[in-house]
Design a protein around this motif. Sequence first.
Motif, PDB file in Angstrom:
ATOM      1  N   ILE A  90      -2.344 -11.426  -2.343  1.00 29.59           N
ATOM      2  CA  ILE A  90      -3.260 -10.041  -2.599  1.00 29.59           C
ATOM      3  C   ILE A  90      -2.627  -8.991  -2.960  1.00 29.59           C
ATOM      4  O   ILE A  90      -2.162  -8.684  -1.773  1.00 29.59           O
ATOM      5  CB  ILE A  90      -4.872 -10.265  -1.581  1.00 29.59           C
ATOM      6  N   PRO A  91      -2.910  -8.050  -3.522  1.00 31.56           N
ATOM      7  CA  PRO A  91      -2.931  -6.915  -3.812  1.00 31.56           C
ATOM      8  C   PRO A  91      -3.352  -5.561  -2.143  1.00 31.56           C
ATOM      9  O   PRO A  91      -3.730  -6.467  -1.781  1.00 31.56           O
ATOM     10  CB  PRO A  91      -2.914  -6.082  -5.480  1.00 31.56           C
ATOM     11  N   GLU A  92      -2.411  -5.323  -2.493  1.00 28.26           N
ATOM     12  CA  GLU A  92      -2.297  -4.327  -1.022  1.00 28.26           C
ATOM     13  C   GLU A  92      -4.298  -3.177  -0.736  1.00 28.26           C
ATOM     14  O   GLU A  92      -4.863  -3.797  -0.325  1.00 28.26           O
ATOM     15  CB  GLU A  92      -1.520  -2.769  -0.677  1.00 28.26           C
ATOM     16  N   ARG A  93      -4.595  -2.725  -2.220  1.00 30.08           N
ATOM     17  CA  ARG A  93      -5.365  -2.044  -2.840  1.00 30.08           C
ATOM     18  C   ARG A  93      -6.957  -3.457  -2.526  1.00 30.08           C
ATOM     19  O   ARG A  93      -7.899  -2.933  -1.353  1.00 30.08           O
ATOM     20  CB  ARG A  93      -6.169  -2.014  -3.808  1.00 30.08           C
ATOM     21  N   GLN A  94      -6.749  -4.141  -2.566  1.00 35.39           N
ATOM     22  CA  GLN A  94      -7.683  -5.516  -2.220  1.00 35.39           C
ATOM     23  C   GLN A  94      -8.010  -5.850  -0.712  1.00 35.39           C
ATOM     24  O   GLN A  94      -9.079  -6.130  -0.311  1.00 35.39           O
ATOM     25  CB  GLN A  94      -7.519  -6.879  -3.424  1.00 35.39           C
ATOM     26  N   ILE A  95      -6.451  -5.778  -0.149  1.00 32.40           N
ATOM     27  CA  ILE A  95      -7.048  -5.920   1.370  1.00 32.40           C
ATOM     28  C   ILE A  95      -7.583  -5.197   2.227  1.00 32.40           C
ATOM     29  O   ILE A  95      -8.625  -4.951   3.100  1.00 32.40           O
ATOM     30  CB  ILE A  95      -5.165  -6.321   1.541  1.00 32.40           C
ATOM     31  N   ALA A  96      -6.976  -4.010   1.641  1.00 32.33           N
ATOM     32  CA  ALA A  96      -7.167  -2.841   2.187  1.00 32.33           C
ATOM     33  C   ALA A  96      -9.404  -2.912   2.104  1.00 32.33           C
ATOM     34  O   ALA A  96     -10.336  -2.666   2.994  1.00 32.33           O
ATOM     35  CB  ALA A  96      -6.824  -1.716   1.317  1.00 32.33           C
TER      36      ALA A  96
END
Length: 252
Positions: free
Chosen positions: A88-94
Amino acid sequence: MAGEYSRELSVKVFAGQGRHIELGHRQGGPAGYGLRRALIDQSGAFKGELAHGEQKSIQTDRVVLVAGPDEEVAMVREIYRRFVEDLIPERQIADELNARGIVTDLGRSWTRGTVHQILINEKYIGNNVWNRVSFKLKKKRVRNSPDMWFRADGVFPAIVDRHLFEAAQTIIRERSFRLSDEEMLEALRNLRRDKGLLSGLIIDEAEGLPSSSAYSSRFGSLLQAYKLVGYTPKRIIGMSRSTAICAPFILT
C-alpha cells in the motif's frame, strides 16, 4: 583572531556532539510518532519522560529516545506492514489513518510525507543518526551525503523489526532505480513549475516522485539536484535570524 577562535570552537563542539551520538544521546528535534524523549542523569539512570517542547534543566542530564504509548507503537508497525506486505503506498496509508481519526504526534492529519518519514527514519530500528543536514554561517543549508553522517546502531529500543525496515527501504529505492537521471530531473522541474518552489518536504509529498533522499543519493545532495534543474532556494527553512548570526554551524 576572533574568526580562528570561532573555527576552533566549532571543531570542538562538533566532536563533542559526535561523542554524544555514539552514546545514544538525542541531539535536538521531536521524538516522532511512536517514540518519546526521556531524561537520564549523568550515570544513565532514568529520570522521566519529557513532554512535547519540554527541555532539560540540568546541564549534565541527557536526552534519549524510548518507546511511546502502546497504541502508537502498534500503529507504526502497522504502517510498515501495510507498506511492505500489502504494498500500500504512502498516500493511501495516510488516507486510511485520517479516515480512522488517528492524528500524528503533533496532532495533525497524516500526509504522504509524514508516512514516508516514518518509513525511512532509522530511529525506529534503534539507530541514532546525526549530521544529515548542516548549515554553516553565511552558507546554505546542505543535506550531507551518508558517508558524512554520525551514527550509532542499536542505542534506542527498536519498535520495528530490522528486516521489515530494510524491506521498506528496498521498495523505496526501487522506485527511483526505474528512472534515469534525466527522468528524475524532469519530474523535479515539473514539480517546481507546479509548486513555484522546492523543498525536501514538497518532494516527499508529491505523488509518483522519488523521495528527497533518493534525489540526494542519486545526485550527491539535494542542493545539487536543485542546481541541475536551475533552482536556487531563496531562504533557509527552519532557522531564525538570531540563530544564523550566533551559531558557527547547526547540524541535525
